[in-house]
Write a protein that holds these residues in place. Structure first.
Motif, mmCIF file in Angstrom:
data_model
loop_
_atom_site.group_PDB
_atom_site.id
_atom_site.type_symbol
_atom_site.label_atom_id
_atom_site.label_comp_id
_atom_site.label_asym_id
_atom_site.label_seq_id
_atom_site.Cartn_x
_atom_site.Cartn_y
_atom_site.Cartn_z
ATOM 1 N N VAL A 68 -9.594 2.721 0.662
ATOM 2 C CA VAL A 68 -8.147 2.767 -0.030
ATOM 3 C C VAL A 68 -7.946 1.545 -0.752
ATOM 4 O O VAL A 68 -7.816 0.480 -0.093
ATOM 5 N N PRO A 103 -5.155 -0.166 -3.114
ATOM 6 C CA PRO A 103 -4.206 -0.258 -3.754
ATOM 7 C C PRO A 103 -4.049 -1.007 -5.198
ATOM 8 O O PRO A 103 -4.713 -1.972 -5.241
ATOM 9 N N TRP A 134 0.769 4.544 -2.716
ATOM 10 C CA TRP A 134 0.368 5.976 -2.311
ATOM 11 C C TRP A 134 1.730 6.893 -2.746
ATOM 12 O O TRP A 134 1.432 7.879 -3.376
ATOM 13 N N LEU A 141 0.533 9.646 -5.451
ATOM 14 C CA LEU A 141 0.212 11.123 -4.956
ATOM 15 C C LEU A 141 0.959 12.187 -5.879
ATOM 16 O O LEU A 141 0.605 13.282 -6.322
ATOM 17 N N TRP A 188 0.684 -1.247 0.045
ATOM 18 C CA TRP A 188 0.136 -0.026 0.111
ATOM 19 C C TRP A 188 0.900 1.235 -0.045
ATOM 20 O O TRP A 188 0.611 2.103 -0.563
ATOM 21 N N ARG A 189 1.836 1.495 0.600
ATOM 22 C CA ARG A 189 2.825 2.578 0.874
ATOM 23 C C ARG A 189 3.515 2.877 -0.407
ATOM 24 O O ARG A 189 3.455 4.154 -0.797
ATOM 25 N N PRO A 198 -1.714 9.876 3.648
ATOM 26 C CA PRO A 198 -1.480 8.215 3.794
ATOM 27 C C PRO A 198 -1.566 7.587 5.182
ATOM 28 O O PRO A 198 -2.023 6.667 5.510
ATOM 29 N N LEU A 252 -3.840 4.106 -7.651
ATOM 30 C CA LEU A 252 -4.429 4.007 -6.214
ATOM 31 C C LEU A 252 -5.850 4.487 -6.367
ATOM 32 O O LEU A 252 -6.010 5.854 -7.067
#
Length: 209
Positions: free
Chosen positions: A190, A192, A55, A59, A51-52, A79, A200
């Protein structure tokens, strides 16, 4: 530091028989009495685990495409914003899908779709999320996970279909994400690495009333 949504013990659980047994079942309904780790496909588990990374990739694209929209809603696009009690209560909601980043050159780096009606319903230990209108309708269950995170597993219902495909039957229809509360009466789902268009997806949920 944010809690890892998929601890190492969950990764080993994905290899157990629970997932394969469920995918061989004939029911289109996800089980409500199992941990999500025992249901999620390996592909979905990997998407959630990263997931990170998604993001961080999405973004900057979204800011380049529409800096004002991202700056104008810092809570939604932070996030690490996550309050305790992440699962929305049962009721009718106004939902809005925002697509961040693009996986195709011809698709915009930020898209805010019009609001639509959705509903949260009690299903015992879990909650069911259903999108009520439009040709593309996510539907699935929200499972408890951590103090400030819940996990969504579901599928995408298309067109005039009256029931969802069985989860695990079509990887491009399978959906996984996490649910967080970002304000007193405001949540987000969210997603991913969605399979279509964006890097995303963020679905905002606010009570309809």
């Amino acid at each position: 530091m944010r809690m890892n949504l998929l601890p190492a013990i969950a990764a080993s659980a994905l290899g157990l028989t629970g997932c394969s047994v469920y995918r061989e079942a004939t029911s289109t309904h996800l089980p409500t009495d199992m941990r999500w780790e025992l249901i999620a496909t390996a592909d979905d588990a990997a998407r959630l685990r990263h997931w990170r990374k998604d993001w961080d990739a999405a973004l900057p694209d979204a800011r380049t495409a529409n800096a004002a929209a991202i700056a104008g809603d810092p809570l939604l696009f932070d996030p690490d914003r996550a309050l305790p009690d992440p699962t929305p209560p049962a009721g009718d909601y106004r939902c809005r899908t925002l697509k961040l980043g693009s996986i195709h050159p011809q698709v915009a780096g930020f898209t805010a779709n019009p609001p639509y009606a959705c509903r949260i319903a009690d299903e015992g230990q879990v909650k069911r999320l259903v999108k009520l209108d439009s040709p593309q309708r996510p539907t699935g269950l929200i499972y408890p996970d951590a103090k400030s995170r819940a996990v969504f597993l579901g599928t995408l219902v298309l067109g005039d279909e009256t029931a969802p495909l069985r989860y695990g039957l079509d990887a491009r229809r399978d959906m996984i994400g996490y649910v967080e509360r970002i304000e007193t009466r405001r949540w987000r789902l969210v997603l991913p690495s969605p399979h279509f268009e964006s890097k995303l997806d963020v679905i905002e949920l606010v009570p309809a009333g």
